[in-house]
Each structure stands twice: as C-alpha cells, then as structure tokens.
Design an enzyme around this catalytic site. Structure first.
Site, mmCIF file in Angstrom:
data_model
loop_
_atom_site.group_PDB
_atom_site.id
_atom_site.type_symbol
_atom_site.label_atom_id
_atom_site.label_comp_id
_atom_site.label_asym_id
_atom_site.label_seq_id
_atom_site.Cartn_x
_atom_site.Cartn_y
_atom_site.Cartn_z
ATOM 1 N N GLU A 228 -57.810 -62.379 31.088
ATOM 2 C CA GLU A 228 -56.695 -62.451 31.010
ATOM 3 C C GLU A 228 -55.918 -62.864 29.955
ATOM 4 O O GLU A 228 -56.012 -64.291 29.850
ATOM 5 C CB GLU A 228 -56.299 -63.282 32.511
ATOM 6 C CG GLU A 228 -54.700 -62.911 32.740
ATOM 7 C CD GLU A 228 -53.701 -64.042 32.107
ATOM 8 O OE1 GLU A 228 -52.998 -63.698 31.347
ATOM 9 O OE2 GLU A 228 -53.723 -65.090 32.612
ATOM 10 N N CYS A 262 -47.908 -66.735 30.103
ATOM 11 C CA CYS A 262 -48.337 -65.548 29.637
ATOM 12 C C CYS A 262 -47.478 -64.289 30.305
ATOM 13 O O CYS A 262 -47.075 -63.450 29.630
ATOM 14 C CB CYS A 262 -49.847 -65.215 30.266
ATOM 15 S SG CYS A 262 -51.023 -66.279 29.388
#
Length: 467
Positions: A228, A262
């Site tokens: 990720e 993010c």
C-alpha cells in the site's frame, strides 16, 4: 536508520532506541516459527478471545496510547483517540467474523467432493509507516493473528514509542509469545528477515521507494507481498453537486492528520460552474484553522511529523510555484516552534509542472478547473497512482457512474473516505497491490489448499487426470 522519538511540537528528543541485534532477530524468527506450528493445531476460538481482550485493552488505555502517538508524530489528540478506537473496532471485527471467513469453500466438480481450505502460511513481516502508528499495524495484525500467522513488526524510525506500546499491549492481552515481535531493523536487516525461510509474507505500507526495495527483496526470495503505497487521490466535484454538502467534508479530507494521509484528497477537480465558489470557500476553510499544541482540544491544525517532512513539502511547493503554479493562498510561516505548515492552495498546475505528478504529503491542495465530466475523469486518471478518490454529484447514482470510471482501488460517492474492517483497502498502479482488511485482507497470506476426495477412483473417467 536511527529509531528516535522527536516531539514535532516541542522539537524535543524524547528517546532513542538501538537497532536490533542479530540475536534478537534470530530469537524473533525462532519464536514466530515455533508459534506458527503450534497454532496449526490450535482452535481459532482462543485467538478470537485474545483479539477481544486486545480491543478491550485499547479502549482501557486510550488516553495513554493516544498521547504516545501525539508525542511520536504530532497528530491531534482527538484524532489519535479516534485511531485507537478504530483499532479496537478492527480487532473485534476479526475476532467475531474470522472463523466464518476461514470456513472451507466448496467447489462443484466432476472430480469428486472438492473444497478449498484456508490455512496459515508462516511468519509475516510487516513494514509500517508513521502517519497512523497503531492503525497501520492493526490492519495487518488482526486478520493475520486470527488466521494463525505470527508477525514481526518493523515500524517507522520516528514512531518507535508507538511500536513498543502496541507490542506491550498484545503481550498484556495474553497473546502467545511470538504473536507480534517488534524489531528496530535497519535496511540491511529487513532484507535478511525477508530472505529467511521461516518468513512467508511481507506487508508494507509506505513510500513508492520503500515499496520497490521491499517488493524486490520479496520477489527475489519468492515471498508473497502486499504493497500500500502513495496516492494522489482526486476529489471530483461535478456540475450538479451540492456545494454545501461538498464543503462539509472538504477541509477534513485534506487537513486531517495535517494532510499526511495516503488517501487524503490531494487533487480537487472542480466543474467550471462551481470552481470560483469552491476556491473561495476552500480558502475560508483553510484560513480558519488554529495551529497549536496537538494535546490541546482547541487546536485544529497539528504540526507535521518531522522537520524532514516539512522541509520536503516546502521544497515541493516552491518548485511548483517556480514552474508556473499559482499560489492562491497560504505558504506563509507560522510563528510557532513546532513543524507547522500553513494550509496552502495551488491552482493552474500544468502537466509539465512537477507538482502535477508528485504526491504532496501535507496540508497542500491542488485545485483544477474542468469543463466536462469526461475531462474530470480523464484528469483523475492521468496519474501514475490509483489509491482512492471521492466524487460529489447531484445523486449517488450519477456519482457512482463516474466513480466506476476512475482507475483506483477505492472510490467514495457523496461522503468521506471511510476505513472500516469490512471494507477492503488498497490501490492499483504505483499505489501498490493486494488488499488489507475485509475478507480479501484476511486471505492475503493464507494457503488456499485444494482438497478433492473420493471413495475410489473411476478408472474409466480419467480424461482430466495428470500423470
């Protein structure tokens, strides 16, 4: 790599930790491998009960756990407390639903009775970032714990206090030795752990650079990995969007955690009929923040995580302006000792501007004007990243139609970007691969073992047999 807590509000060096020794690494690997083999013969219920105890302890120690995070990396205390509660929710979820998720899956086949069983595979190394010091761990820990995969944690160098606190809480809950072992690994030691045959998977959340290095090491050693990585998430405002509804979430999706998320919205792509109003109201929202002590409930803008992070963001903003971006608002010093960055809005960013394709990990919003719906979709997709995104439209049906055309792992329509244990989390393109949480995350590091059983072979019907 120095593991060190430096309070980003006071700039005080709180504590420094030594790197792990070779003996500590070997002990962790041996302990995890021993537990893996024991767990293969242990009922899942005992692990579910432990997860519930972990959740209860997180709620019991919410204040101290939250303050540890704040001192490590500076987020607002109320955000830190919310993170602790989210971790408890995740632990409870996999405790409640893990057994059902791991049930064998029957397959209708002419070969006989067939089904797929889901088994643990072995020790998993998790490499985690600083921006959500507990949540990032729990996303990997809870599903793998219920599966029966012991874990080694390599946390970020600037959040060692949080890593120690999480490990201690797991021990306090009575988890078996080897369930989760925190190691202060340097870069070379990470490669050593990945190469060890007792390690069967690597889960990383972090930068593209870190992802490349860890994925390369995992691939070289034929170890499964999930990544990720970064994101340049779009926030599309379509012509029929309700601006009052849009503005309810706009500040939060960019300034939460001082913009160091993010999946925060970094590119606001706004229909031309709403563009001027959007800019004006976004500017008002950004100007209304109150920087200060993150432990003070009156503070609404936290410092950035470190001097290094602030310096990097300043360089990116300066470079964007030098290459033609318009500074609509912000980018002024804040007269406080901590690592504060004034919320900033940039417009008129062209494709040849470095800012067009570079993630800015902090309180900076890029705003783009588009003439058509298709132009909005094309701009959203004109990125090497594909993590998440938001679409606001006059109806959820209209928004969903647009969302399905955006190349990301997650899209949310007329709402915040949620993170909950039942929702899979992850992206595509340079935002990584694999998923965490939900059934997909639970199955990231399992052996899907096929079993086919018959009372006796039918020798006249072996056309599909392999010899």
């Amino acid at each position: 790599m120095a593991y060190q807590t430096v309070n980003p509000y006071t700039n005080e060096v709180v504590k420094t930790y030594p790197d792990a020794s070779s003996d500590q690494i070997e002990s962790a690997l041996a302990s995890g491998d021993k537990l893996y083999h024991e767990w293969r013969h242990t009922d899942i219920q005992s692990r579910a009960e432990t997860l519930h105890r972990i959740a209860a302890l997180m709620r019991k120690h919410e204040d101290s756990l939250a303050k540890t995070m704040v001192i490590d990396m500076g987020k607002l205390l109320r955000e830190a407390k919310g993170e602790v509660e989210l971790c408890a929710i995740i632990a409870d979820y996999f405790a409640d639903h893990g057994a059902d998720m791991l049930k064998p899956t029957p397959i209708k086949s002419g070969a006989g009775d067939a089904w797929v069983e889901k088994h643990a595979t072995g020790v998993v190394l998790m490499v985690e970032p600083w921006n959500f010091p507990y949540y990032q761990i729990m996303r990997v820990f809870a599903p793998n714990f219920i599966v029966g995969n012991p874990m080694i944690l390599k946390h970020a160098a600037n959040t060692p206090g949080s890593a120690v606190a999480f490990e201690q809480l797991v021990k306090e809950a009575g988890a078996p030795e080897g369930s989760l072992i925190n190691l202060f690994l340097n870069y070379d030691q990470v490669g050593t752990v990945i190469a060890d045959p007792r390690v069967q998977g690597v889960a990383l959340t972090g930068s593209e650079r870190g992802g490349r290095a860890v994925a390369a090491a995992a691939g070289e050693n034929l170890k499964k990995s999930t990544m990720e990585l970064g994101g340049m998430d779009s926030f599309i405002v379509l012509p029929d969007a309700n601006m009052d509804e849009v503005m309810k979430v706009t500040r939060q999706v960019r300034l939460y955690n001082a913009g160091q998320v993010c999946t925060s919205s970094k590119r606001f792509i706004v229909a031309e009929n709403l563009y001027d109003e959007f800019l004006k109201r976004l500017g008002q929202e950004f100007a209304s923040v109150k920087p200060g002590d993150p432990l003070d409930d009156a503070t609404t803008l936290a410092p950035m995580s470190s001097a290094k992070a602030k310096h990097k963001l300043q360089q990116q903003v300066d470079e964007a302006i030098e290459n033609g971006a318009n500074l609509y608002q912000g980018n002024q010093p804040i007269d406080l000792p901590g690592q504060f960055f004034e919320p900033t809005i940039l417009t008129d960013i062209k494709p040849d501007n470095p800012a067009y394709s570079t993630e800015m990990f902090g309180p900076v919003a890029q705003v783009y004007k588009v003439a058509t719906e298709q132009e909005a979709i094309d701009l959203a997709n004109d990125s090497q990243f594909g993590l998440g995104g938001i679409v606001f439209a006059g109806s959820k049906e209209h928004g969903a139609k647009v969302a399905s055309q955006v190349e990301t792992g997650m899209e949310f329509v007329n709402t915040f970007m949620y993170t909950l244990p039942e929702l899979p989390f992850g992206g595509v393109k340079k935002s990584g691969y694999g998923r965490e949480m939900s059934t997909l995350g639970l199955e990231a590091f399992v052996n899907e073992e096929l079993i086919v059983a018959k009372d006796h072979p039918e020798l006249d019907n072996l056309a599909g047999a392999l010899f």
